[in-house]
Scaffold this motif. Structure first.
Motif, PDB file in Angstrom:
ATOM      1  N   UNK A  74     -17.296 -33.295  19.386  1.00  0.00           N
ATOM      2  CA  UNK A  74     -17.772 -32.606  20.739  1.00  0.00           C
ATOM      3  C   UNK A  74     -19.200 -31.815  20.797  1.00  0.00           C
ATOM      4  N   UNK A  75     -19.742 -32.012  21.663  1.00  0.00           N
ATOM      5  CA  UNK A  75     -21.232 -31.529  21.949  1.00  0.00           C
ATOM      6  C   UNK A  75     -21.337 -30.107  22.523  1.00  0.00           C
ATOM      7  N   UNK A  76     -20.340 -29.816  23.317  1.00  0.00           N
ATOM      8  CA  UNK A  76     -20.351 -28.682  24.040  1.00  0.00           C
ATOM      9  C   UNK A  76     -19.184 -27.899  24.107  1.00  0.00           C
ATOM     10  N   UNK A  77     -19.249 -26.571  24.359  1.00  0.00           N
ATOM     11  CA  UNK A  77     -17.869 -25.693  24.482  1.00  0.00           C
ATOM     12  C   UNK A  77     -17.016 -26.377  25.698  1.00  0.00           C
ATOM     13  N   UNK A  78     -17.891 -26.817  26.797  1.00  0.00           N
ATOM     14  CA  UNK A  78     -17.040 -27.337  27.827  1.00  0.00           C
ATOM     15  C   UNK A  78     -16.280 -28.519  27.463  1.00  0.00           C
ATOM     16  N   UNK A  79     -16.772 -29.401  26.473  1.00  0.00           N
ATOM     17  CA  UNK A  79     -16.086 -30.622  26.073  1.00  0.00           C
ATOM     18  C   UNK A  79     -15.103 -30.373  25.157  1.00  0.00           C
ATOM     19  N   UNK A 139     -12.153 -29.253  27.551  1.00  0.00           N
ATOM     20  CA  UNK A 139     -11.586 -30.497  28.198  1.00  0.00           C
ATOM     21  C   UNK A 139     -10.710 -30.990  27.073  1.00  0.00           C
ATOM     22  N   UNK A 140     -11.071 -31.330  26.000  1.00  0.00           N
ATOM     23  CA  UNK A 140     -10.302 -31.954  24.800  1.00  0.00           C
ATOM     24  C   UNK A 140      -9.171 -31.254  24.429  1.00  0.00           C
ATOM     25  N   UNK A 141      -9.143 -29.895  24.500  1.00  0.00           N
ATOM     26  CA  UNK A 141      -7.956 -29.078  24.374  1.00  0.00           C
ATOM     27  C   UNK A 141      -7.008 -29.178  25.321  1.00  0.00           C
ATOM     28  N   UNK A 142      -7.468 -29.205  26.611  1.00  0.00           N
ATOM     29  CA  UNK A 142      -6.647 -29.547  27.642  1.00  0.00           C
ATOM     30  C   UNK A 142      -5.839 -30.820  27.794  1.00  0.00           C
ATOM     31  N   UNK A 143      -6.599 -31.901  27.485  1.00  0.00           N
ATOM     32  CA  UNK A 143      -6.122 -33.046  27.424  1.00  0.00           C
ATOM     33  C   UNK A 143      -4.939 -33.123  26.354  1.00  0.00           C
ATOM     34  N   UNK A 144      -5.314 -32.468  25.222  1.00  0.00           N
ATOM     35  CA  UNK A 144      -4.192 -32.509  24.075  1.00  0.00           C
ATOM     36  C   UNK A 144      -2.893 -31.917  24.740  1.00  0.00           C
TER      37      UNK A 144
END
Length: 154
Positions: free
Chosen positions: A3-8, A11-16
């Motif tokens: 992951x490149x940024x905090x927002x990514x 977003x990844x955490x929310x999708x999980x």
């Protein structure tokens, strides 16, 4: 993935979390669906049993009820006193094969179990008004089958 940024990352955490929520919902709803029960006509059962006897093949006893459904009825209604085939009220009167042969009025058979469950006896309450005839037949099949196999093997 990297992951490149905090927002990514967020977003990844929310999708999980969403994936896990969906999976949990699917698992929970799957219990509402059951496979349709297929009834084998008695003529077919008799023909199979006759062919097996003719061929010299051992045939296991047929049970009137559905053992799997009986296990569910047992766990919901009987296990509080009879978990593992035991008896918390009268310890000598278990659901083990030998005890059923000795103590059950009518001997160790489905009909005798159905009578006991329907009418109750001593400290055991009657379930005739609480369970359907089909549920009682199913739990009787489960008790007889499990006493035959051994409660430790269930």
């Amino acid at each position: 993935p990297r992951l490149r940024s905090t927002s990514q990352y967020h977003q990844h955490q929310q999708l999980s979390k969403m994936k896990y929520t969906i999976i949990a919902a699917l698992i929970a709803s799957a219990s509402a669906f059951t496979a349709p029960k297929v009834e084998v006509p008695s003529a077919v059962k008799a023909a199979i049993a006759g062919a097996a006897v003719t061929a010299g093949v051992a045939v296991s006893p047929a049970f009137a009820g559905d053992v799997g459904a009986g296990e569910q009825v047992f766990n919901a209604n009987c296990a509080a006193c009879h978990a593992g085939g035991q008896n918390v009220i009268m310890p000598e009167k278990t659901l083990e094969k030998e005890a059923l042969e000795s103590y059950l009025a009518g001997g160790r058979n489905e009909k005798a179990v159905m009578t006991q469950v329907t009418n109750g006896k001593n400290a055991m309450p009657a379930f005739g008004g609480r369970l359907s005839d089909e549920d009682i037949a199913n739990v009787a099949s489960y008790v007889i089958a499990t006493s035959e196999a051994g409660w430790d093997n269930e």
